[in-house]
Design an enzyme around this catalytic site. Structure first.
Site, PDB file in Angstrom:
ATOM      1  CE1 TYR A   1      -3.038  -3.029   0.254  1.00 37.82           C
ATOM      2  CE2 TYR A   1      -3.436  -2.525   2.559  1.00 37.82           C
ATOM      3  CZ  TYR A   1      -3.663  -3.309   1.451  1.00 37.82           C
ATOM      4  OH  TYR A   1      -4.536  -4.370   1.541  1.00 37.82           O
TER       5      TYR A   1
ATOM      6  CG  HIS B   1      -1.446  -8.756  -0.087  1.00 45.28           C
ATOM      7  ND1 HIS B   1      -0.963  -7.474  -0.158  1.00 45.28           N
ATOM      8  CD2 HIS B   1      -2.793  -8.627  -0.227  1.00 45.28           C
ATOM      9  CE1 HIS B   1      -1.949  -6.615  -0.332  1.00 45.28           C
ATOM     10  NE2 HIS B   1      -3.077  -7.297  -0.383  1.00 45.28           N
TER      11      HIS B   1
ATOM     12  CB  SER C   1     -14.131  -4.627  -0.399  1.00 41.95           C
ATOM     13  OG  SER C   1     -12.943  -4.046  -0.858  1.00 41.95           O
ATOM     14  N   PRO C   2     -16.149  -4.614   2.772  1.00 44.82           N
ATOM     15  CG  PRO C   2     -16.356  -4.000   5.023  1.00 44.82           C
ATOM     16  CD  PRO C   2     -15.342  -4.133   3.911  1.00 44.82           C
ATOM     17  CG  LEU C   3     -19.128  -0.456   3.762  1.00 49.45           C
ATOM     18  CD1 LEU C   3     -18.715   0.907   4.291  1.00 49.45           C
ATOM     19  CD2 LEU C   3     -20.581  -0.750   4.097  1.00 49.45           C
ATOM     20  N   GLY C   4     -18.613  -3.005  -0.469  1.00 48.42           N
ATOM     21  CA  GLY C   4     -18.590  -3.060  -1.922  1.00 48.42           C
ATOM     22  C   GLY C   4     -17.792  -1.942  -2.547  1.00 48.42           C
ATOM     23  NE  ARG C   5     -12.662  -3.535  -4.737  1.00 53.30           N
ATOM     24  CZ  ARG C   5     -12.994  -4.680  -5.333  1.00 53.30           C
ATOM     25  NH1 ARG C   5     -14.039  -4.724  -6.130  1.00 53.30           N
ATOM     26  NH2 ARG C   5     -12.284  -5.773  -5.147  1.00 53.30           N
ATOM     27  N   GLY C   6     -17.385   0.958  -1.462  1.00 47.40           N
ATOM     28  CA  GLY C   6     -18.110   2.220  -1.335  1.00 47.40           C
ATOM     29  C   GLY C   6     -19.481   2.227  -1.966  1.00 47.40           C
ATOM     30  CG  PHE C   7     -21.625   0.331  -5.821  1.00 47.49           C
ATOM     31  CD1 PHE C   7     -22.642   1.246  -6.030  1.00 47.49           C
ATOM     32  CD2 PHE C   7     -21.078  -0.299  -6.930  1.00 47.49           C
ATOM     33  CE1 PHE C   7     -23.110   1.536  -7.301  1.00 47.49           C
ATOM     34  CE2 PHE C   7     -21.534  -0.015  -8.214  1.00 47.49           C
ATOM     35  CZ  PHE C   7     -22.547   0.905  -8.400  1.00 47.49           C
TER      36      PHE C   7
END
Length: 327
Positions: free
Chosen positions: A56, A124, A204-210
């Site tokens: 990162y 990773h 990504s539990p928020l779908g990458r922000g979606f």
């Protein structure tokens, strides 16, 4: 915040963690002062699991966490990752799961993090050119040396997880899991984790922000935001997936919570520790509040009807990235 245990023997963490990647890379402009304040607030709220990786930045995110945790290392459960080879000048060379690289990478990560141990060290990505037994064997050696306390793998198939776990107990497997990404429910991974007693950490539990419901157009992203190339945010895929989000928002509104909180509560209901990524305190506080949201049987049924497995269209990564995923 309540705590939970990952794996056997267990690693105790807050019920929700914090993905720190976006503080340094991939998601547009960064603000170090706000990122440091967000980490500080996370620790105040009982968020102990802080997730980073040497890739990162590269290195920049680990260095940020090193500054954030100076003088308070024991307050955090620090997770970082190896397996993507990076030269000391920051050039990314590709996957490398060879034992000699894993050991060398850890020493560099420890310097960047300003610590002499990592609580949870992940592979990773799985290097197809190196038997998983060799990679995990090298990680087990680091545990024996006291430089790593627990190990895990990311984005691994059920078969690979079993082979890795036979070499040294895995504390956690980190994989993408959300209302938008539920493949582990039918490819054997989730069943394998439950059978072997391995913790699930959902990135990504928020779908990458979606699933925040804040994204209404692909133009919402900065020019250097990698989601501009994510298939799920393109053309007809975007329009279809936005319709799913509207249904999630409707259920959340009826329950008196935000769409983000509903989506995170669902992941937690499945027995996973979510690590939503954010670089702002206000979103962190909204996310943490999801740990107090209890879902009823009726809630779960409504969510399932609105976002059944497979409802989302578009691959979760561009084709060149999908090749790095095991199984």
């Amino acid at each position: 915040m309540e705590h939970c245990t990952l794996g056997r023997p267990g690693l105790t963490v807050g019920a929700q963690g914090l993905g720190c990647m976006g503080m340094s890379a991939f998601y547009g402009a960064t603000d170090e002062a706000e990122s440091l304040a967000t980490i500080d607030r996370a620790l105040e709220l009982g968020v102990t699991l802080l997730d980073t990786a040497e890739s990162y930045g590269p290195f920049v995110n680990e260095q940020l966490l090193g500054r954030a945790l100076a003088g308070r290392r024991d307050e955090a459960v620090l997770a970082t990752k190896t397996g993507v080879e990076i030269t000391d000048d920051g050039s990314v060379l590709g996957l490398n799961g060879r034992p000699e690289y894993i050991g060398r990478a850890l020493e560099r990560s420890l310097r960047h993090l300003g610590t002499d141990y990592v609580d949870l060290y992940y592979l990773h990505r799985i290097d197809p050119g190196v038997p998983i037994e060799e990679s995990v064997g090298a990680m087990a050696d680091l545990v024996a040396q006291g430089k790593v306390h627990h190990i895990g793998v990311c984005e691994a198939s059920a078969q690979t997880i079993r082979r890795a776990h036979a070499v040294h107990p895995l504390t956690a497997v980190q994989t993408e899991y959300s209302l938008f990404e539920r493949d582990i429910e039918h490819n054997g991974v989730l069943d394998t984790l439950r059978e072997l007693g391995i913790g699930l950490v959902a990135y990504s539990p928020l779908g990458r922000g979606f699933l925040t419901s804040a994204i209404t157009s692909p133009d919402d992203f900065a020019e250097d935001d990698w989601r501009r190339t994510d298939p799920r945010f393109q053309g007809e895929n975007f329009d279809h997936n936005l319709d799913v989000v509207r249904e999630v928002r409707r259920i959340a509104s009826a329950k008196g919570v935000t769409p983000s909180q509903l989506a995170l509560a669902w992941v937690q209901h499945q027995g996973a520790v979510a690590i939503p990524g954010t670089k702002r305190r206000r979103y962190l506080e909204e996310n943490v509040a999801a740990t107090e949201v209890a879902l009823t049987v009726e809630d779960v049924a409504a969510i399932e009807a609105a976002a059944p497995r497979g409802v989302v269209t578009g691959a979760r990564y561009a084709p060149e990235m999908m090749g790095t995923l095991d199984g």
